[in-house]
Write a protein that holds these residues in place. Structure first.
Motif, short mmCIF file in Angstrom:
data_model
loop_
_atom_site.label_atom_id
_atom_site.label_comp_id
_atom_site.label_asym_id
_atom_site.label_seq_id
_atom_site.Cartn_x
_atom_site.Cartn_y
_atom_site.Cartn_z
N ILE A 9 0.91 -1.19 0.00
CA ILE A 9 -0.17 0.02 0.00
C ILE A 9 0.94 1.36 -0.12
N ALA A 68 2.23 1.68 -3.38
CA ALA A 68 1.29 2.50 -4.22
C ALA A 68 1.00 3.68 -4.25
N GLY A 69 1.22 4.11 -2.82
CA GLY A 69 1.13 5.59 -2.62
C GLY A 69 2.28 6.44 -3.10
N GLU A 129 -4.98 10.29 -5.50
CA GLU A 129 -4.92 8.75 -5.09
C GLU A 129 -3.92 8.48 -4.20
N TYR A 163 -4.28 5.77 -0.43
CA TYR A 163 -3.33 4.73 0.10
C TYR A 163 -2.54 5.25 1.36
N GLN A 166 -4.92 4.60 4.21
CA GLN A 166 -5.21 3.39 4.42
C GLN A 166 -4.16 2.70 5.25
#
Length: 356
Positions: A27, A30-31, A42, A46, A49
């Protein structure tokens, strides 16, 4: 059998932890990937989260950085201020201090910037902003302290020198300020503010020739549009017996200080209506008269003034004067509206009934 069961539970827990850690890193990555593409929208999802899964230094600072890049300075500051100061990286600490500055919270910026300089004393940009923040708080003497501490190790930083010179100026030590402005110009800093402030300094310490030199340069850089500089330059010219030149600058300053006619027309008209509706009739009359100075062809304003004098202040002579000025303008309208025709008839009837 029991030993095997405990062993299986331990292995399972360990595996779950490994999966969770792997998921967290996925995660975060991804960020990071979103941030590399400047997609903070976006990336924020991430990082949030990841933060919900594990409040670590890495995740907290990444989330704060994302908020900062999106100009959500309150969230960025709230995240970073809970991290121990000695654990914050240089960039994270800068974002913490600057978040308060960007929110307009000068007191909090002074506090955090002061803490920042303890760990990173040679960050000239933060030091300069801290000096200016002390000036804003009307404590230029505190800004001078930070500026001098920095200058002991680096006396060539233009940002710091500008701020320090301004602090000396606001502290009314014009000699120290003037010397520093001179040094700035030797370094190639010939901005309007530096030249104008230098000229002001030398005006204060009774060196009109140097004041004239700097103010003239500043005024030319402003495109001859800065009325304050034109005024100061005019005064210095008179002091140095440059009378025709000085009178020219003073006349130009007067012209530059004139307010925008369109804006003043709108302001005075609204003021008149507001004062009248709240029964502040004297103020309404003053505003309407001022409006006529900017808009002498305002038919309705003459009518309003006439009614105010006729019905409120009971001044027949002034009422008649304004009614007649209204009629002179209103009768020139080629295509009067029904409303204007009604106003003309009312004015004509009222003049007949006024008691002189």
């Amino acid at each position: 059998m029991r030993v095997n069961m405990f062993y299986l539970l331990w292995i399972t827990a360990f595996a779950v932890a490994e999966v969770k850690a792997g998921s967290l890193q996925f995660i975060i990555q991804a960020g990071d990937s979103c941030m590399q593409r400047y997609n903070t929208f976006e990336a924020l999802k991430y990082y949030q989260q990841a933060f919900d899964m594990a409040d670590t230094y890495e995740v907290r600072t990444k989330l704060a950085n994302c908020y900062y890049k999106r100009a959500n300075y309150r969230e960025a500051a709230d995240l970073l201020k809970l991290v121990p100061e000695d654990s914050l990286s240089h960039d994270a600490f800068r974002q913490l201090a600057l978040s308060y500055q960007k929110q307009g919270d000068n007191d909090s910026f002074v506090f955090w910037a002061s803490q920042f300089t303890y760990y990173y004393p040679m960050d000239g940009e933060i030091v300069a902003n801290l000096i200016l923040a002390h000036i804003k708080a009307q404590q230029p003497q505190n800004g001078i302290i930070f500026g001098l501490q920095y200058s002991q190790r680096d006396s060539t930083n233009i940002l710091v020198n500008r701020a320090l010179a301004d602090a000396w100026f606001m502290n009314r030590d014009f000699t120290a300020a003037g010397k520093l402005y001179d040094r700035l110009m030797e370094q190639g800093d010939s901005t309007f503010n530096t030249l104008y402030s230098a000229g002001m300094c030398y005006s204060q310490i009774k060196d009109p020739e140097r004041a004239y030199h700097y103010l003239l340069k500043a005024f030319l850089i402003s495109g001859m549009q800065h009325y304050g500089c034109a005024y100061r330059l005019g005064v210095v010219c008179i002091d140095t017996k440059r009378y025709p030149e000085g009178l020219g600058y003073l006349d130009l300053a007067k012209q530059l200080m004139q307010p925008d006619t369109t804006i003043m027309m709108a302001i005075t008209l609204s003021q008149g209506e507001g004062y009248y509706m709240t029964e502040h009739y004297d103020e309404a009359i003053t505003a309407w008269k001022e409006h006529l100075a900017y808009n002498p062809g305002s038919v309705a304003t003459y009518y309003n003034l006439a009614n105010a004098y006729a019905y409120i202040l009971k001044d027949s002579k002034l009422a008649e004067s304004y009614y007649r000025q209204f009629l002179d303008l209103a009768r020139k309208e080629e295509k009067p509206t029904d409303k204007l025709k009604e106003m003309i008839k009312n004015a004509e009837d009222k003049i007949k009934t006024l008691d002189f």
